[in-house]
Design a protein around this motif. Structure first.
Motif, PDB file in Angstrom:
ATOM      1  N   PHE A  78      88.092  64.565  30.363  1.00 31.06           N
ATOM      2  CA  PHE A  78      89.244  64.296  31.205  1.00 31.06           C
ATOM      3  C   PHE A  78      89.005  64.803  32.629  1.00 31.06           C
ATOM      4  CE2 PHE A  78      92.387  64.443  27.385  1.00 31.06           C
ATOM      5  CZ  PHE A  78      91.906  63.219  26.969  1.00 31.06           C
ATOM      6  N   ASN A  79      88.551  66.026  32.744  1.00 28.59           N
ATOM      7  CA  ASN A  79      88.293  66.598  34.071  1.00 28.59           C
ATOM      8  C   ASN A  79      87.203  65.819  34.808  1.00 28.59           C
ATOM      9  OD1 ASN A  79      90.120  68.830  34.234  1.00 28.59           O
ATOM     10  ND2 ASN A  79      88.857  69.957  32.781  1.00 28.59           N
ATOM     11  N   PHE A  80      86.179  65.426  34.074  1.00 33.74           N
ATOM     12  CA  PHE A  80      85.068  64.690  34.683  1.00 33.74           C
ATOM     13  C   PHE A  80      85.543  63.356  35.244  1.00 33.74           C
ATOM     14  CE2 PHE A  80      81.585  61.649  34.444  1.00 33.74           C
ATOM     15  CZ  PHE A  80      80.583  62.324  35.116  1.00 33.74           C
ATOM     16  N   ILE A  81      86.327  62.626  34.471  1.00 34.55           N
ATOM     17  CA  ILE A  81      86.810  61.307  34.912  1.00 34.55           C
ATOM     18  C   ILE A  81      87.701  61.439  36.143  1.00 34.55           C
ATOM     19  CG2 ILE A  81      88.281  59.359  34.253  1.00 34.55           C
ATOM     20  CD1 ILE A  81      87.215  59.784  31.371  1.00 34.55           C
ATOM     21  N   ARG A  82      88.590  62.425  36.143  1.00 35.05           N
ATOM     22  CA  ARG A  82      89.468  62.605  37.300  1.00 35.05           C
ATOM     23  C   ARG A  82      88.672  63.063  38.524  1.00 35.05           C
ATOM     24  NH1 ARG A  82      92.225  60.511  38.822  1.00 35.05           N
ATOM     25  NH2 ARG A  82      93.878  61.823  39.659  1.00 35.05           N
ATOM     26  N   HIS A  83      87.637  63.861  38.298  1.00 40.60           N
ATOM     27  CA  HIS A  83      86.781  64.300  39.415  1.00 40.60           C
ATOM     28  C   HIS A  83      86.072  63.101  40.045  1.00 40.60           C
ATOM     29  CE1 HIS A  83      84.251  66.946  41.797  1.00 40.60           C
ATOM     30  NE2 HIS A  83      83.179  66.292  41.359  1.00 40.60           N
ATOM     31  N   LYS A  84      85.804  62.071  39.251  1.00 35.16           N
ATOM     32  CA  LYS A  84      85.164  60.858  39.769  1.00 35.16           C
ATOM     33  C   LYS A  84      86.167  59.912  40.432  1.00 35.16           C
ATOM     34  CE  LYS A  84      80.901  61.623  38.481  1.00 35.16           C
ATOM     35  NZ  LYS A  84      79.795  61.745  39.461  1.00 35.16           N
ATOM     36  N   GLY A  85      87.433  60.308  40.494  1.00 34.95           N
ATOM     37  CA  GLY A  85      88.440  59.481  41.140  1.00 34.95           C
ATOM     38  C   GLY A  85      88.990  58.362  40.273  1.00 34.95           C
ATOM     39  N   LYS A  86      88.776  58.455  38.939  1.00 30.93           N
ATOM     40  CA  LYS A  86      89.270  57.446  38.015  1.00 30.93           C
ATOM     41  C   LYS A  86      90.342  58.029  37.114  1.00 30.93           C
ATOM     42  CE  LYS A  86      86.057  54.833  39.723  1.00 30.93           C
ATOM     43  NZ  LYS A  86      86.402  53.726  40.674  1.00 30.93           N
ATOM     44  N   HIS A  87      91.051  57.144  36.424  1.00 29.69           N
ATOM     45  CA  HIS A  87      92.059  57.570  35.458  1.00 29.69           C
ATOM     46  C   HIS A  87      91.609  57.231  34.046  1.00 29.69           C
ATOM     47  CE1 HIS A  87      95.334  58.980  38.031  1.00 29.69           C
ATOM     48  NE2 HIS A  87      95.059  57.991  38.856  1.00 29.69           N
ATOM     49  N   PHE A  88      92.270  57.822  33.065  1.00 28.73           N
ATOM     50  CA  PHE A  88      91.904  57.578  31.672  1.00 28.73           C
ATOM     51  C   PHE A  88      93.146  57.311  30.829  1.00 28.73           C
ATOM     52  CE2 PHE A  88      92.308  62.201  32.222  1.00 28.73           C
ATOM     53  CZ  PHE A  88      93.223  62.520  31.240  1.00 28.73           C
ATOM     54  N   ILE A  89      92.935  56.518  29.787  1.00 27.55           N
ATOM     55  CA  ILE A  89      93.908  56.349  28.707  1.00 27.55           C
ATOM     56  C   ILE A  89      93.134  56.549  27.413  1.00 27.55           C
ATOM     57  CG2 ILE A  89      95.548  54.834  27.543  1.00 27.55           C
ATOM     58  CD1 ILE A  89      95.948  53.362  30.147  1.00 27.55           C
ATOM     59  N   SER A  90      93.599  57.483  26.600  1.00 29.58           N
ATOM     60  CA  SER A  90      92.842  57.849  25.414  1.00 29.58           C
ATOM     61  C   SER A  90      93.773  58.059  24.230  1.00 29.58           C
ATOM     62  CB  SER A  90      92.050  59.137  25.681  1.00 29.58           C
ATOM     63  OG  SER A  90      91.502  59.667  24.486  1.00 29.58           O
TER      64      SER A  90
END
Length: 251
Positions: A78-90
Motif C-alpha cells: 500500500f505504501n509503495f503504490i501511494r509513493h508511486k503516485g497511484k491508488h489501489f483497490i484491494s
C-alpha cells in the motif's frame, strides 16, 4: 506446475500483459518438523509485485489504480503504490484490523473488519492497522454457485470514490482470470515439452506474446480471443479437408 505472476493492463474493453515474473525457487532447505526437502525463492511475490509496478511506472504506462487480491494487501505494498503516485483497490482478509474513527486509531482500538457493523452497499472511512492514511472500506455479500453466501471486503485509497465506482473498478480484476484461461486454452501455456529453466521461460514468454497478439487480432476483428480461435480452427480444418479431397482425386 507453473508459478507465474503477471501484470495485466486494462483500459476500455482491452486487456494486455505488460509485465510478468516467474517464481523460481533455487534455494533448497529442510523443514525442521517434517524433515522434508523444500525450495524457496530468493525474493518474495510481494517484492516481485513492487518490481513490476516500478517497471510500469518507469515505462510511463498511464494508469490510476492497481487492483489485486488479499494475498498482496500488505501495508508495504500500500505504501509503495501511494509513493508511486497511484491508488489501489484491494480485497482484504476477514481478520484485518480496522479503526472506524481517528480517536479509535489513536487509542489503538482496532476491530476485525468481519466484526464491524458494515451493511452491504455502505461505504465507511477508517484506518487499517499499520497504515497511517485514511482509507475507504466496503462489504460485498454475494451468492456462490453452490448456494452458499460469500463475503468480500474491499479497501480503496482514493477517498473521492463512491461505492459504485469501487465495485465497478474492482470487477475489472477478473480480466486476469480470463487472461490466464486464454493463456492455457488458446496459447497452450501448460503444454510445453521443455525441461530446463531457460527453455521453459522461453515457452512461457512466447505463450504470453501469443496471447497478446491474439488480443490485438480480437480488437481488429471485433471477436473475443476464444471465438477467434474457434474460427481459425474451423477454417484450418476446412482447408485440411479440401486438401485431403484433392489427394483422394489424384489417387
Amino acid at each position: 506446475m507453473i508459478n507465474l505472476l503477471n501484470a495485466l493492463y486494462y483500459s476500455g474493453d482491452t486487456s494486455i500483459p505488460v509485465a510478468f515474473e516467474l517464481v523460481k525457487k533455487p534455494i533448497q532447505y529442510s523443514n525442521i518438523k517434517t524433515k522434508k526437502r523444500r525450495r524457496k525463492s530468493e525474493i518474495t511475490k510481494n517484492e516481485m509485485l513492487r518490481e513490476m509496478i516500478t517497471t510500469c511506472v518507469r515505462n510511463d504506462l498511464k494508469f490510476h489504480f492497481v487492483l489485486f487480491d488479499s494475498w498482496f494487501s500488505s501495508k508495504e505494498n500500500f505504501n509503495f503504490i501511494r509513493h508511486k503516485g497511484k491508488h489501489f483497490i484491494s480485497a482484504l482478509k476477514n481478520n484485518r484490523l480496522v479503526a472506524t474513527s481517528n480517536e479509535d486509531r489513536k487509542n489503538k482500538c482496532f476491530t476485525q473488519i468481519n466484526d464491524i457493523d458494515l451493511p452491504e452497499n455502505t461505504l465507511i472511512q477508517g484506518w487499517l492497522k499499520g497504515y497511517d492514511e485514511p482509507l475507504l472500506f466496503l462489504r460485498q455479500v454475494f451468492k456462490n454457485k453452490d448456494g452458499s453466501t460469500g463475503i468480500l471486503h474491499l479497501v480503496c485509497s482514493d477517498l473521492t470514490c463512491d461505492h459504485n465506482a469501487i465495485t465497478t473498478i474492482y470487477k475489472k480484476r477478473w480480466k486476469v482470470e480470463v487472461f490466464h484461461k486464454s493463456l492455457k486454452s488458446n496459447a497452450n501455456l501448460a503444454k510445453s515439452p521443455t525441461r530446463t529453466l531457460r527453455t521453459q521461460s522461453n515457452h512461457i514468454f512466447m505463450s504470453i506474446f501469443a496471447a497478446f497478439r491474439l488480443e490485438c487480432l480480437s480488437i481488429k476483428n471485433n471477436l473475443n480471443p476464444f471465438a477467434l480461435c474457434r474460427k481459425l480452427l474451423i477454417n484450418a480444418s476446412r482447408s485440411a479437408y479440401e486438401e485431403l479431397r484433392r489427394f483422394q482425386v489424384v489417387a
